[in-house]
Scaffold this motif. Structure first.
Motif: not given
Length: 287
Positions: A22-28, A64-65, A160-166, A168-171
């Motif tokens: 999984p790519p790193v999930a960047h703060d957004a 956004g990011r 709310a606080h959501w993290v993109t599924p692992e 995905e190519a962009r998280r």
């Protein structure tokens, strides 16, 4: 009905087999702008252009990011609260700053106040400042200082606080912040990032989504469902302050020869609830 594209859903098995890293999930940060209207509570939704790399064609909240090199320069006043991720004050403040920056860039609303607690009104230099921030994100701190403004942490309440599924190519590790729309400022979408924007009641937006008229990702749907229970902005903010959000991540799990999905605590992995396969993809958009 929206569904996750085959290429993306296929990574679930790869993830379980250890064949997908999984790519790193960047703060957004994303801002759930709400206002009181004659028909009840309204929320601002924007439509992403079909050409965008992130969430093409989706209806989303502005956001956004986070850019740590830019957003840590923005003045944020007051304590930043809202869940276990707020334990790092510097990170939390960059999230608040990014939320304000992105909202100003995308829809022209500036969530900052003067020393008297007043939101600014657009003037002859409003669009110039907005264009400056859009092309030079680090300029937001300069714009706020020149205008005698600062971001107030309690204007943006974690909802709310959501993290993109692992898979995905962009998280992204995304914090959703509820905010009252500032009076005297009009929504003016930036055509470079927004195809359309408008106010809608949460009930109407969800009904349109069910009819296939308004494609949205699961976190957007989940936040709108929470808003349905409130009739006024004060209710939204009060309820959000009482319940700090849990970082939530959709994660696949083995189920015999097949795969099921759970919602888990993004940082601990503890299962929170069963879930359906995520509908749509942040990269591929509609399926």
């Amino acid at each position: 009905m929206q569904r996750m594209p085959d290429e993306v859903s296929g990574r679930a098995r790869q993830l379980l087999e250890g064949a997908w890293q999984p790519p790193v999930a960047h703060d957004a940060a994303t801002v759930v702008l709400v206002r009181d209207a004659p028909d009840g509570l309204e929320v601002l939704l924007t439509e992403r252009p079909a050409t965008m790399a992130f969430a093409p064609g989706m209806h989303v909240f502005p956001g956004g990011r986070v850019d740590p090199g830019t957003d840590d320069r923005v003045p944020v006043l007051g304590a930043v609260l809202g869940g276990d991720w707020a334990a790092n004050p510097r990170t939390a403040r960059t999230i608040w700053a990014a939320a304000v920056r992105e909202t100003f860039e995308e829809v022209g609303l500036l969530l900052a106040r003067d020393c008297g607690g007043r939101f600014p009104h657009p003037d002859d230099h409003w669009q110039r400042d907005r264009d400056l921030v859009a092309t030079q994100p680090e300029a937001l701190a300069t714009v706020l200082t020149r205008r005698g403004l600062a971001v107030r942490a309690d204007d943006l309440v974690p909802i709310a606080h959501w993290v993109t599924p692992e898979v995905e190519a962009r998280r992204f590790d995304t914090r959703f912040l509820a905010a009252r729309a500032p009076g005297g400022q009009a929504v003016r979408p930036d055509a470079r990032e927004i195809a359309d924007a408008g106010w809608v009641t949460p009930t109407t937006a969800l009904a349109q989504h069910r009819r296939g008229q308004r494609p949205m990702l699961p976190p957007t749907v989940a936040v709108l469902a929470v808003l349905v229970g409130s009739s006024r902005v004060d209710d939204v903010l009060a309820r959000a302050r009482l319940a700090p959000p849990v970082p939530t991540l959709p994660r696949p799990a083995r189920s015999g020869p097949g795969i099921t999905w759970n919602l888990v605590h993004a940082y601990s992995g503890v299962i929170l609830a069963p879930a359906r396969e995520p509908a749509g993809s942040e990269v591929a958009g509609r399926a």
